[in-house]
Design a protein around this motif. Sequence first.
Motif, mmCIF file in Angstrom:
data_model
loop_
_atom_site.group_PDB
_atom_site.id
_atom_site.type_symbol
_atom_site.label_atom_id
_atom_site.label_comp_id
_atom_site.label_asym_id
_atom_site.label_seq_id
_atom_site.Cartn_x
_atom_site.Cartn_y
_atom_site.Cartn_z
ATOM 1 N N ARG A 56 -11.544 -9.561 107.202
ATOM 2 C CA ARG A 56 -12.885 -9.057 107.474
ATOM 3 C C ARG A 56 -13.051 -8.541 108.904
ATOM 4 O O ARG A 56 -14.149 -8.163 109.289
ATOM 5 N N PHE A 57 -11.992 -8.549 109.720
ATOM 6 C CA PHE A 57 -12.149 -8.005 111.072
ATOM 7 C C PHE A 57 -10.959 -7.154 111.497
ATOM 8 O O PHE A 57 -9.829 -7.354 111.059
ATOM 9 N N ARG A 58 -11.258 -6.164 112.355
ATOM 10 C CA ARG A 58 -10.244 -5.317 112.969
ATOM 11 C C ARG A 58 -9.744 -5.917 114.277
ATOM 12 O O ARG A 58 -8.584 -5.769 114.631
ATOM 13 N N ARG A 59 -10.680 -6.537 115.000
ATOM 14 C CA ARG A 59 -10.343 -7.175 116.274
ATOM 15 C C ARG A 59 -11.061 -8.515 116.381
ATOM 16 O O ARG A 59 -12.211 -8.645 115.976
ATOM 17 N N PHE A 60 -10.351 -9.477 116.932
ATOM 18 C CA PHE A 60 -10.956 -10.743 117.317
ATOM 19 C C PHE A 60 -10.171 -11.201 118.534
ATOM 20 O O PHE A 60 -9.093 -11.785 118.414
ATOM 21 N N ASP A 61 -10.690 -10.885 119.712
ATOM 22 C CA ASP A 61 -9.950 -11.058 120.954
ATOM 23 C C ASP A 61 -10.733 -11.863 121.970
ATOM 24 O O ASP A 61 -11.962 -11.968 121.908
ATOM 25 N N LEU A 62 -9.994 -12.370 122.945
ATOM 26 C CA LEU A 62 -10.582 -13.016 124.104
ATOM 27 C C LEU A 62 -10.082 -12.286 125.342
ATOM 28 O O LEU A 62 -8.870 -12.160 125.550
ATOM 29 N N ALA A 63 -11.022 -11.794 126.152
ATOM 30 C CA ALA A 63 -10.677 -11.091 127.391
ATOM 31 C C ALA A 63 -11.115 -11.934 128.578
ATOM 32 O O ALA A 63 -12.255 -12.399 128.637
ATOM 33 N N MET A 64 -10.194 -12.110 129.515
ATOM 34 C CA MET A 64 -10.509 -12.778 130.777
ATOM 35 C C MET A 64 -9.834 -12.004 131.891
ATOM 36 O O MET A 64 -8.601 -11.953 131.955
ATOM 37 N N GLY A 65 -10.634 -11.351 132.728
ATOM 38 C CA GLY A 65 -10.062 -10.480 133.745
ATOM 39 C C GLY A 65 -9.337 -9.322 133.091
ATOM 40 O O GLY A 65 -9.887 -8.633 132.225
ATOM 41 N N GLU A 66 -8.095 -9.117 133.459
ATOM 42 C CA GLU A 66 -7.299 -8.024 132.889
ATOM 43 C C GLU A 66 -6.536 -8.452 131.645
ATOM 44 O O GLU A 66 -5.879 -7.625 131.005
ATOM 45 N N ASP A 67 -6.590 -9.714 131.294
ATOM 46 C CA ASP A 67 -5.829 -10.227 130.158
ATOM 47 C C ASP A 67 -6.672 -10.235 128.885
ATOM 48 O O ASP A 67 -7.813 -10.714 128.886
ATOM 49 N N VAL A 68 -6.088 -9.704 127.811
ATOM 50 C CA VAL A 68 -6.735 -9.688 126.504
ATOM 51 C C VAL A 68 -5.750 -10.247 125.484
ATOM 52 O O VAL A 68 -4.608 -9.782 125.402
ATOM 53 N N ALA A 69 -6.183 -11.246 124.716
ATOM 54 C CA ALA A 69 -5.307 -11.857 123.720
ATOM 55 C C ALA A 69 -6.065 -12.053 122.420
ATOM 56 O O ALA A 69 -7.285 -12.234 122.414
ATOM 57 N N GLU A 70 -5.344 -12.022 121.309
ATOM 58 C CA GLU A 70 -5.951 -12.262 120.010
ATOM 59 C C GLU A 70 -6.399 -13.717 119.892
ATOM 60 O O GLU A 70 -5.746 -14.628 120.392
ATOM 61 N N VAL A 71 -7.522 -13.908 119.250
ATOM 62 C CA VAL A 71 -8.005 -15.256 118.965
ATOM 63 C C VAL A 71 -7.164 -15.821 117.824
ATOM 64 O O VAL A 71 -7.090 -15.217 116.748
ATOM 65 N N PRO A 72 -6.523 -16.965 118.020
ATOM 66 C CA PRO A 72 -5.716 -17.552 116.946
ATOM 67 C C PRO A 72 -6.597 -18.239 115.903
ATOM 68 O O PRO A 72 -7.732 -18.632 116.191
ATOM 69 N N GLY A 73 -6.058 -18.369 114.710
ATOM 70 C CA GLY A 73 -6.811 -19.078 113.681
ATOM 71 C C GLY A 73 -6.163 -18.933 112.326
ATOM 72 O O GLY A 73 -5.222 -18.150 112.142
ATOM 73 N N ARG A 74 -6.666 -19.694 111.377
ATOM 74 C CA ARG A 74 -6.231 -19.624 109.990
ATOM 75 C C ARG A 74 -7.413 -19.264 109.107
ATOM 76 O O ARG A 74 -8.548 -19.643 109.404
ATOM 77 N N ALA A 75 -7.162 -18.533 108.051
ATOM 78 C CA ALA A 75 -8.237 -18.135 107.147
ATOM 79 C C ALA A 75 -9.006 -19.357 106.676
ATOM 80 O O ALA A 75 -8.428 -20.336 106.207
ATOM 81 N N GLY A 76 -10.311 -19.295 106.846
ATOM 82 C CA GLY A 76 -11.161 -20.395 106.431
ATOM 83 C C GLY A 76 -11.591 -21.303 107.554
ATOM 84 O O GLY A 76 -12.477 -22.140 107.365
#
Length: 268
Positions: A56-76
């Motif tokens: 249900r998503f194209r992006r789910f990220d966390l940005a802090m300063g210049e660093d951007v990383a995908e939010v980890p997780g499992r379906a549900g």
Amino acid sequence: MRMLALIAAVFPCAVNAHEFWISPLQYQIAADAPLVADIRVGEDFEGSAFSYLPMRFRRFDLAMGEDVAEVPGRAGDRPALTMPAPTEGLAVVIHVTTDSVLTYKEWEKFESFTTHKDFAWAMDRHRQRGLPDTGFKERYSRHGKSLIAVGKGAGSDKVQGLLLEIVARANPYTDDMEEGMPVTVFYDGTPRADSQIELFDKAPDGTVTTSLHRTDAQGQATIPVARGHSYLVDSVVMRAVDPASEEDPVWESLWASLTFAVPMDQAD
């Protein structure tokens, strides 16, 4: 299969004509505390929480300063965001949904939506295009951001590359908010001038008030804020779509949201 059926039956219907936002359990956390936030859909800054759903998503990220990383997780997983903060500072959570499609069975719903969101022109355009009053489709997607202070919360928001995006031009956790929160709305990388912003203001007692604001020629607006309150800022774009067949959408709406809170020791 049960999870897929739930997504198909509930999630697209739930977001039809409702706001979508990232809802942190706490807007300010200690440097060693986890980041936890729900994905919510509803009205008047109240709504149901949805799970971590990669389809249900194209992006789910966390940005802090210049660093951007995908939010980890499992379906549900719910809350949808639960992860350790990588460092101290201002955390910007980013969530962009995939496209969903709705069908208008009543002209009045299209009229209500376009009027409320400042797209009254779309009704005339719809008829100029020779489109029917009912049975036509709209494609929509959501583009959400949230500001969370980790430790002292130092840092700043910036353009994160969303198609429709609200950028905070001040940090509500470290800057003086006495004159309000300045924001800029960007559409396809360009400041969106003279456009409506809807503000949802939640007081410490849970009372929610709403107000409408407009961006200036530079796509900027200053949002009135108060100490101890949390905020949802909403901006919507409506654009015509040329369908390849009678089954295709004829309109597309893009929804942007930004959530943040103002600490008790900030603003009046």
